[in-house]
Design an enzyme around this catalytic site. Structure first.
Site, PDB file in Angstrom:
ATOM      1  N   ALA A   1       0.871  -1.173   0.000  1.00 50.90           N
ATOM      2  CA  ALA A   1       0.000   0.000   0.000  1.00 50.90           C
ATOM      3  C   ALA A   1       0.907   1.221   0.000  1.00 50.90           C
ATOM      4  O   ALA A   1       2.041   1.171   0.497  1.00 50.90           O
ATOM      5  CB  ALA A   1      -0.885  -0.027   1.241  1.00 50.90           C
TER       6      ALA A   1
ATOM      7  N   GLU B   1       4.956  -4.865   7.298  1.00 47.70           N
ATOM      8  CA  GLU B   1       4.240  -3.748   7.925  1.00 47.70           C
ATOM      9  C   GLU B   1       4.715  -3.458   9.340  1.00 47.70           C
ATOM     10  O   GLU B   1       4.648  -2.324   9.816  1.00 47.70           O
ATOM     11  CB  GLU B   1       2.727  -4.039   7.962  1.00 47.70           C
ATOM     12  CG  GLU B   1       2.030  -3.984   6.614  1.00 47.70           C
ATOM     13  CD  GLU B   1       2.047  -5.289   5.843  1.00 47.70           C
ATOM     14  OE1 GLU B   1       2.848  -6.186   6.191  1.00 47.70           O
ATOM     15  OE2 GLU B   1       1.264  -5.422   4.894  1.00 47.70           O
TER      16      GLU B   1
ATOM     17  N   GLY C   1       0.791  -4.907   1.169  1.00 49.37           N
ATOM     18  CA  GLY C   1      -0.432  -4.991   0.374  1.00 49.37           C
ATOM     19  C   GLY C   1      -0.210  -5.642  -0.986  1.00 49.37           C
ATOM     20  O   GLY C   1      -1.141  -6.200  -1.573  1.00 49.37           O
TER      21      GLY C   1
ATOM     22  N   GLU D   1      -0.413  -9.241  -0.273  1.00 47.45           N
ATOM     23  CA  GLU D   1      -1.826  -9.531   0.032  1.00 47.45           C
ATOM     24  C   GLU D   1      -2.677  -9.541  -1.235  1.00 47.45           C
ATOM     25  O   GLU D   1      -3.577 -10.363  -1.400  1.00 47.45           O
ATOM     26  CB  GLU D   1      -2.354  -8.497   1.037  1.00 47.45           C
ATOM     27  CG  GLU D   1      -1.706  -8.666   2.410  1.00 47.45           C
ATOM     28  CD  GLU D   1      -2.003  -7.502   3.348  1.00 47.45           C
ATOM     29  OE1 GLU D   1      -1.735  -6.346   2.965  1.00 47.45           O
ATOM     30  OE2 GLU D   1      -2.509  -7.752   4.454  1.00 47.45           O
TER      31      GLU D   1
HETATM   32  N1  DAK Z   1       4.650   3.168  -0.679  1.00 44.34           N
HETATM   33  C1  DAK Z   1       5.041   4.345  -1.268  1.00 44.34           C
HETATM   34  N2  DAK Z   1       6.192   4.462  -1.972  1.00 44.34           N
HETATM   35  C2  DAK Z   1       6.980   3.368  -2.092  1.00 44.34           C
HETATM   36  C3  DAK Z   1       6.629   2.127  -1.500  1.00 44.34           C
HETATM   37  C4  DAK Z   1       5.393   2.063  -0.778  1.00 44.34           C
HETATM   38  N3  DAK Z   1       4.951   0.938  -0.225  1.00 44.34           N
HETATM   39  N4  DAK Z   1       7.613   1.245  -1.779  1.00 44.34           N
HETATM   40  C5  DAK Z   1       8.523   1.912  -2.522  1.00 44.34           C
HETATM   41  N5  DAK Z   1       8.153   3.176  -2.717  1.00 44.34           N
HETATM   42  C6  DAK Z   1       8.870   4.239  -3.450  1.00 44.34           C
HETATM   43  C7  DAK Z   1      10.065   4.737  -2.665  1.00 44.34           C
HETATM   44  O1  DAK Z   1       9.672   5.675  -1.705  1.00 44.34           O
HETATM   45  C8  DAK Z   1      10.902   5.346  -3.775  1.00 44.34           C
HETATM   46  O2  DAK Z   1      10.361   6.596  -4.128  1.00 44.34           O
HETATM   47  P1  DAK Z   1      11.325   7.889  -4.405  1.00 44.34           P
HETATM   48  O3  DAK Z   1      12.128   8.051  -3.164  1.00 44.34           O
HETATM   49  O4  DAK Z   1      12.183   7.477  -5.578  1.00 44.34           O
HETATM   50  O5  DAK Z   1      10.381   8.994  -4.693  1.00 44.34           O
HETATM   51  C9  DAK Z   1      10.645   4.413  -4.958  1.00 44.34           C
HETATM   52  O6  DAK Z   1       9.427   3.707  -4.646  1.00 44.34           O
HETATM   53  C10 DAK Z   1      11.754   3.390  -5.153  1.00 44.34           C
HETATM   54  O7  DAK Z   1      11.954   2.717  -3.925  1.00 44.34           O
HETATM   55  P2  DAK Z   1      13.407   2.548  -3.246  1.00 44.34           P
HETATM   56  O8  DAK Z   1      14.305   3.669  -3.616  1.00 44.34           O
HETATM   57  O9  DAK Z   1      13.175   2.301  -1.793  1.00 44.34           O
HETATM   58  O10 DAK Z   1      13.923   1.224  -3.969  1.00 44.34           O
HETATM   59  P3  DAK Z   1      14.850   0.081  -3.394  1.00 44.34           P
HETATM   60  O11 DAK Z   1      15.155  -0.816  -4.549  1.00 44.34           O
HETATM   61  O12 DAK Z   1      16.009   0.659  -2.627  1.00 44.34           O
HETATM   62  O13 DAK Z   1      13.947  -0.714  -2.337  1.00 44.34           O
HETATM   63  C11 DAK Z   1      11.912  -1.773  -1.533  1.00 44.34           C
HETATM   64  C12 DAK Z   1      12.784  -1.375  -2.774  1.00 44.34           C
HETATM   65  C13 DAK Z   1      10.603  -2.357  -2.100  1.00 44.34           C
HETATM   66  C14 DAK Z   1      12.632  -2.839  -0.722  1.00 44.34           C
HETATM   67  C15 DAK Z   1      11.664  -0.507  -0.658  1.00 44.34           C
HETATM   68  O14 DAK Z   1      11.157   0.516  -1.497  1.00 44.34           O
HETATM   69  C16 DAK Z   1      10.686  -0.757   0.460  1.00 44.34           C
HETATM   70  O15 DAK Z   1      11.049  -1.335   1.493  1.00 44.34           O
HETATM   71  N6  DAK Z   1       9.461  -0.327   0.269  1.00 44.34           N
HETATM   72  C17 DAK Z   1       8.416  -0.374   1.265  1.00 44.34           C
HETATM   73  C18 DAK Z   1       7.943  -1.796   1.437  1.00 44.34           C
HETATM   74  C19 DAK Z   1       6.877  -1.883   2.515  1.00 44.34           C
HETATM   75  O16 DAK Z   1       7.078  -1.513   3.638  1.00 44.34           O
HETATM   76  N7  DAK Z   1       5.740  -2.361   2.115  1.00 44.34           N
HETATM   77  C20 DAK Z   1       4.617  -2.464   2.982  1.00 44.34           C
HETATM   78  C21 DAK Z   1       3.828  -1.194   2.810  1.00 44.34           C
HETATM   79  S1  DAK Z   1       2.586  -1.069   4.082  1.00 44.34           S
HETATM   80  C22 DAK Z   1      -4.125  -1.476   6.698  1.00 44.34           C
HETATM   81  C23 DAK Z   1      -4.324  -1.830   5.407  1.00 44.34           C
HETATM   82  C24 DAK Z   1      -3.261  -2.115   4.595  1.00 44.34           C
HETATM   83  C25 DAK Z   1      -2.013  -2.055   5.061  1.00 44.34           C
HETATM   84  C26 DAK Z   1      -1.821  -1.672   6.371  1.00 44.34           C
HETATM   85  C27 DAK Z   1      -2.860  -1.401   7.192  1.00 44.34           C
HETATM   86  N8  DAK Z   1      -5.234  -1.137   7.508  1.00 44.34           N
HETATM   87  C28 DAK Z   1      -6.583  -1.289   6.989  1.00 44.34           C
HETATM   88  C29 DAK Z   1      -5.040  -0.752   8.889  1.00 44.34           C
HETATM   89  C30 DAK Z   1      -0.958  -2.328   4.162  1.00 44.34           C
HETATM   90  C31 DAK Z   1       0.219  -1.832   4.414  1.00 44.34           C
HETATM   91  C32 DAK Z   1       1.332  -1.916   3.499  1.00 44.34           C
HETATM   92  O17 DAK Z   1       1.314  -2.499   2.446  1.00 44.34           O
END
Ligand code: DAK
Length: 257
Positions: free
Chosen positions: A64, A131, A108, A111
């Protein structure tokens, strides 16, 4: 403006591609609305028998969109029906959906892949529910679908440590149906999708519905459901054609009715 979700029709297969490469295909409302609209269109099209959902070579979806939801409060999430409103369109799809995953399928993204009926993974695929690192928990089914797919031990490991699982481990654990060399992912996935789409659509839908029952009922209830659907399948014109073709040693011509 870039189109966040691209669609293509390839024979009887509907292809949906998440197209937000600059953000690792992070799923904001516009992206998920686009996916839901594409599914609506392919579901309504009687010439489509199978749907493929994919991303790009770096990411299926990295989760997400964190920036999009970071300031949400409870009332906003509740009133806008966050996740349920559009993400769950995938869950109600009656036609089969294959997730073709290359690169990251995190949070997400993982998921969303698990909401599909089948996951085909490129050897570059990485799955995870990180998360916890953000101070939250999987909110689109991760704590429920992951243990059903890979068992409690690995689900707890992924959700509590945030570590990623590679394609080989995901296949061994039962999360993915096939691991495919990255450069052949789309070709292989589309081939399988064309195979499915070539079968009788009502029968394909009956099989999907019946397999899904296995996760929502006791064994006896599930068997009863299957038996009733099996009996009902004798009303399908394609069943008559399929069995007649076998007996007559020829290829069946299905009419999807
Ligand atoms: N959201 C927004 N931007 C993201 C992103 C994300 N999930 N993942 C990557 N990006 C963006 C980065 O910010 C970066 O943007 P700029 O800085 O260039 O503007 C660009 O994509 C490239 O990413 P990186 O520079 O970080 O690239 P790397 O190759 O170094 O790393 C990575 C790739 C996928 C390992 C890293 O980007 C990363 O760790 N990303 C976040 C992964 C993550 O934490 N995913 C889970 C997201 S939370 C809920 C419902 C749903 C959810 C929660 C609660 N409720 C109903 C309560 C769901 C939550 C999630 O999915």
């Amino acid at each position: 403006m870039t189109q966040l979700v691209l669609t293509e029709t390839l024979g009887r297969v509907g292809l949906i591609r998440i197209n937000r490469p600059e953000a690792m295909n992070a799923l904001n409302n516009d992206v998920v609305d686009g996916i839901a609209a594409a599914i609506d269109a392919f579901e309504a099209d009687e010439n489509i028998g199978c749907i493929v959902l994919t991303g790009n070579e770096k990411a299926f979806a990295a989760g997400a969109d964190i920036g999009f939801m970071k300031d949400f409060d409870y009332m906003h999430a509740y009133k806008t029906d966050f996740i349920t409103r559009n993400w769950e369109r995938l869950k109600t799809t009656r036609k089969p959906v294959i997730a073709a995953v290359a690169g990251f399928a995190l949070g997400g993204g993982c998921e969303m892949a698990m909401m599909c009926d089948l996951i085909f993974a490129a050897d570059s695929a990485k799955f995870g529910q990180p998360e916890i690192r953000l101070g939250t928990l999987p909110g689109a089914g991760g704590t429920q679908r992951l243990p059903r797919a890979v068992g409690k031990a690995k689900a707890m490991d992924l959700c509590l440590t945030a570590r990623m699982m590679d394609a080989a481990e995901a296949e061994k654990a039962g999360l993915v149906a096939r691991v495919i060399p990255a450069e052949q992912l789309m070709e292989e996935t589309l081939k399988a999708a064309q195979t499915i789409a070539g079968y009788s659509l009502p029968v394909v839908m009956m099989i999907k519905e019946s397999v899904n029952r296995a996760f929502e009922s006791s064994l006896n209830e599930g068997l009863l459901f299957e038996r009733r659907v099996f009996h009902a399948a004798f009303t399908v014109e394609d069943q008559k054609e399929g069995m007649a073709a076998f007996v007559e040693k020829r290829k069946p011509v299905f009419k999807h009715r």
